[in-house]
Design a protein around this motif. Structure first.
Motif, PDB file in Angstrom:
ATOM      1  N   ILE A 194       0.877  -1.173   0.000  1.00  7.61           N
ATOM      2  CA  ILE A 194       0.000   0.000   0.000  1.00  7.61           C
ATOM      3  C   ILE A 194       0.912   1.220   0.000  1.00  7.61           C
ATOM      4  CG2 ILE A 194      -1.743   1.287   1.278  1.00  7.61           C
ATOM      5  CD1 ILE A 194      -1.479  -2.320   2.016  1.00  7.61           C
ATOM      6  N   VAL A 195       0.654   2.139  -0.921  1.00 10.60           N
ATOM      7  CA  VAL A 195       1.469   3.346  -1.030  1.00 10.60           C
ATOM      8  C   VAL A 195       0.586   4.544  -0.722  1.00 10.60           C
ATOM      9  CG1 VAL A 195       2.878   4.774  -2.561  1.00 10.60           C
ATOM     10  CG2 VAL A 195       2.935   2.278  -2.781  1.00 10.60           C
ATOM     11  N   VAL A 196       1.064   5.413   0.179  1.00  7.30           N
ATOM     12  CA  VAL A 196       0.372   6.664   0.493  1.00  7.30           C
ATOM     13  C   VAL A 196       1.366   7.802   0.308  1.00  7.30           C
ATOM     14  CG1 VAL A 196      -1.218   5.560   2.107  1.00  7.30           C
ATOM     15  CG2 VAL A 196       0.855   6.593   2.988  1.00  7.30           C
ATOM     16  N   ARG A 197       0.861   8.963  -0.078  1.00  4.16           N
ATOM     17  CA  ARG A 197       1.732  10.133  -0.215  1.00  4.16           C
ATOM     18  C   ARG A 197       1.639  10.940   1.068  1.00  4.16           C
ATOM     19  NH1 ARG A 197       2.075  13.213  -5.301  1.00  4.16           N
ATOM     20  NH2 ARG A 197       4.081  13.550  -4.380  1.00  4.16           N
ATOM     21  N   ILE A 198       2.752  11.567   1.421  1.00  2.00           N
ATOM     22  CA  ILE A 198       2.805  12.337   2.664  1.00  2.00           C
ATOM     23  C   ILE A 198       3.428  13.701   2.403  1.00  2.00           C
ATOM     24  CG2 ILE A 198       2.893  10.305   4.149  1.00  2.00           C
ATOM     25  CD1 ILE A 198       5.903  10.626   4.325  1.00  2.00           C
ATOM     26  N   ALA A 253       6.455   9.665  -0.624  1.00  2.00           N
ATOM     27  CA  ALA A 253       5.559   8.512  -0.605  1.00  2.00           C
ATOM     28  C   ALA A 253       6.036   7.513   0.453  1.00  2.00           C
ATOM     29  CB  ALA A 253       5.504   7.849  -1.972  1.00  2.00           C
ATOM     30  N   LEU A 254       5.081   6.881   1.085  1.00  2.00           N
ATOM     31  CA  LEU A 254       5.331   5.893   2.125  1.00  2.00           C
ATOM     32  C   LEU A 254       4.797   4.555   1.624  1.00  2.00           C
ATOM     33  CD1 LEU A 254       6.353   6.136   5.111  1.00  2.00           C
ATOM     34  CD2 LEU A 254       3.955   6.258   5.768  1.00  2.00           C
ATOM     35  N   ARG A 255       5.604   3.511   1.720  1.00  2.00           N
ATOM     36  CA  ARG A 255       5.189   2.170   1.293  1.00  2.00           C
ATOM     37  C   ARG A 255       4.956   1.307   2.521  1.00  2.00           C
ATOM     38  NH1 ARG A 255       5.497  -0.731  -3.303  1.00  2.00           N
ATOM     39  NH2 ARG A 255       6.806   0.820  -4.330  1.00  2.00           N
TER      40      ARG A 255
END
Length: 134
Positions: A43-47, A117-119
């Protein structure tokens, strides 16, 4: 309530773009609503720089930190739907030369500049389906 296997749960997670990331902030649980993209099983989210999530992992070389990620779709009238929870390690994606490959896939829902981005690499994936009784 029917349990979902890992594959079913991750597949459903890929059908939505909004979820909740749970992490520790000042030794207490914290939750943030973020949009996500499923990349394989990750799951990848942007921060945003300077935000609470950016402080989780200072550099791409740092070891991952334990987080949970949850998303669901539940109809308020029928009370049918699904919920998925992923627990795993989050790490900052290394900046590469050129444009961020996730920038076009993860347009922030909040009007904030997201620069990193955070994985999340799942270790534990659980989910359930709320289905009509047969």
């Amino acid at each position: 309530m029917k349990p979902l296997d890992r594959s079913e749960a991750l597949s459903l997670l890929g059908t939505v773009s909004l979820g909740r990331i749970v992490f520790s902030e000042h030794a207490l649980p914290a939750v943030r609503l973020v949009n996500h993209f499923v990349d394989g099983e990750d799951i990848v989210v942007r921060i945003q720089d300077g935000g609470a999530l950016a402080s989780l992992v200072a550099t791409p070389d740092a070891p991952g930190v334990v987080v949970a990620y949850e998303a669901d779709v539940i109809d308020p009238e029928t009370r049918l739907g699904w919920s998925v929870v992923v627990t795993g390690y989050a790490s900052l994606l290394a900046e590469k030369d050129g444009p961020d490959p996730y920038a076009a896939l993860l347009v922030p829902w909040a009007r904030q500049t997201m620069t990193r981005a955070l994985r999340i690499r799942p270790d534990l994936v659980t989910g359930f389906l709320l289905d009509a009784a047969e």
